[in-house]
Scaffold this active site. Sequence first.
Site: not given
Ligand code: HXC
Length: 510
Positions: A169-170, A404-405
Site C-alpha cells: 500500500g502506501g 542509433g545505438a
Molecule cells: C494497523 C496493523 C497493520 C495496519 C498489520 N498490523 N498491518 N495494524 N494497521 N495496516 C498489525 C496486526 O494487527 C498485528 O497486530 C501485527 O501488526 C502483525 O500483523 P499480522 O497480520 O499478524 O502479521 P503477518 O501475518 O505477518 O501479516 C503481515 C501483513 C498483514 C500481510 C502485512 O498484517 C496485513 O495484511 N496487514 C494489512 C495490510 C494493509 O491492507 N495495509 C493497508 C494498505 S492501504 P498484533 O497486535 O496482532 O500483533 C494503504 C493506503 C495508503 O496503505 C496509501 C497512501 C498513498
Amino acid sequence: MKDVIDALEAKREEARLGGGQDRIEKQHAKGKLTARERITMLLDEGSFEETDMFVEHRSHDFGMEKQRIPGDGVVTGFGTVNGRLVYVFSKDFTVFGGSLSKAQSEKIVKVQKAAVKNGAPVVGIFDAGGARIQEGVDSLAGYADIFMENVLSSGVIPQISVIMGPCAGGDVYSPAMTDFIFMVKDTSYMYVTGPDVVKTVTNEEVTHESLGGASVHAKKSGVADGAFENDIEALVQMRRLIDYLPLSNLESPPTRPSFDDPERVEPSLDTLIPDNPNTPYDMKELVEKTVDEGDFFEISPDFGANILCGFGRMEGSTVGIVANQPMTLAGVLDIDSSRKASRFVRFCDCFNIPIVTFVDVPGFMPGTKQEYGGLIKHGAKLLFAYAEATVPKVTVITRKAYGGAYDVMSSKHLRGDMNYAWPTAEIAVMGAKGAVEIIFRKDLGDEKKIAEHTKMYEDNFANPYVAARKGYIDDIIMPHSTRRRVCKALRTLRNKSLENPWKKHDNIPL
Ligand code: HXC
C-alpha cells in the site's frame, strides 16, 4: 538524582523492546532481524544516535489510546558508515506491524529534513503493513509528507531503500522515489494491492511472493535494484554501496587509497573479442579488469541483463560503469535495458560521478512486443540521459556500435569527452549482412556476389577507421591498455566544467 537517571534508563529499555519479547521472537522465527538489530548491522559499531525514541501516536479511535508504544513503530536517527554520516529510519514490525501513523511519519520526515540540511544520505529500512488503519486519513497525510521530502531530496542526497519484510500500500511509493531499492529474498515483498484484493478485482490467484517477491521485482519488473539472501548480507552490501557514493550533490565522488597501478596492462584483453562477430563474450571480464582491484558493485544484475550498470573505482575515485553485455540478447538495447541504464546514468550525473561506457551493441531490439511497449520512448530515455549528463564521460567501443545505438551509447555527438575504440570495433550504420541486403538488393539470390559485397563492406566499413578519420572517436587503443587510457582520460577530466542552459527542469520522455 539517581532515581531520575534510573527512570530514564527504564523508559529507554521499554522503548527498545518495541512490541515486546514475544513479537521479537516471532520476527526472529521468520528469519528477520529487528529494526534496531538492522541499524546496528548497517552502521559503524557504537555510532548510532537514536532520535524520537519516546514519540507516541496521538490516536483515540478504536481504543488506540490504551495502546501506546514508545517509538511508535519506527526507529530513527543517524550514525556513520565507515566514518561517514548517514541518516536512517527502520520500520519496527513488532509495533502495530510497523504501520504508518501520523506521529511515525513526523519522525521519518524529521530524519529526511536533517539529512538534506546536513548533506548526508538516508537509508530507509522497510518492514510494515502500510497505513495504520486506525488512523485513517491522518496516515495518508503522513505518507504524503514523506513523499514530498523524497521528491525534494531527489538529486540532493542519495536515498536508499531496503525492503526486509512486507511493504504494501502506501509504503511502496516512498521507496519508489528513492535512488535504489534492494530486497531480501523470500522474506520481503512489495505491492500496491495484496493477493486478496487482486483475487477480488482480477480473479488472479497469487501469493505474496509471486505478486511482489524479490524474484519478481529484481528480475521482471525492475522495481528493485538487487536482491540478497538475508538481512545480514543485504546490510553488509549497503555499507559497500554507501562507500561508493558522495554524501550529497555538493560533494565530489569519494576517494580511497588504491593499490592497483593505473598503468597496469591486461594482455588477456587482446584476445577477449572472438573471431566470429556473432560469438558472445563476457563484458564483465573487461569491466573487472579495468576498475581498481576488480571491485565492481553491480546494480540490477538480474534485470535488463543485456546492459551492465554499477560502480567501480579508478585511481581510488568512484566511477559509474555502463556496458552492453553480449552474453545476454547479444547486448541489444531493449525497453528494460534502456530504462535501467538511463536511470543509472542520471543518478551518476546528479551526484558528480564520472561515467565510463563500454560499447558492444548491435542496435535496438526489433519486434511488436518492444514497439507496443514503447521502445521509442524508453530508448529515448537513455539517449536523453547521456546527452544531458555533464559529468566526465569516457567511452570505449570494443566491437559493434551500430545504428542509433551507436549514437545513444555516450557517443562523441552526445558530448562524450574521450571516445576510444578498440581495433576490433565496427562502427557502422548497420551490420554487413543487413547493409548488403539493402544496397545490393538486385544481387540477392546470387550467393557468390553477396559474399563479395559482404567482404567489401566488412573491409571498408565495419571497422573503427572510418569514424576515426572523421574525428568521431579520439583514438584507437590497444585492448591491453584500456585501464591506463581510461585512468588518464578521467585524470584530465577532473576539473571539467560544463553547464546546460538554464531551465526549470527538462522534460525527459517518461
Ligand atoms: C494497523 C496493523 C497493520 C495496519 C498489520 N498490523 N498491518 N495494524 N494497521 N495496516 C498489525 C496486526 O494487527 C498485528 O497486530 C501485527 O501488526 C502483525 O500483523 P499480522 O497480520 O499478524 O502479521 P503477518 O501475518 O505477518 O501479516 C503481515 C501483513 C498483514 C500481510 C502485512 O498484517 C496485513 O495484511 N496487514 C494489512 C495490510 C494493509 O491492507 N495495509 C493497508 C494498505 S492501504 P498484533 O497486535 O496482532 O500483533 C494503504 C493506503 C495508503 O496503505 C496509501 C497512501 C498513498
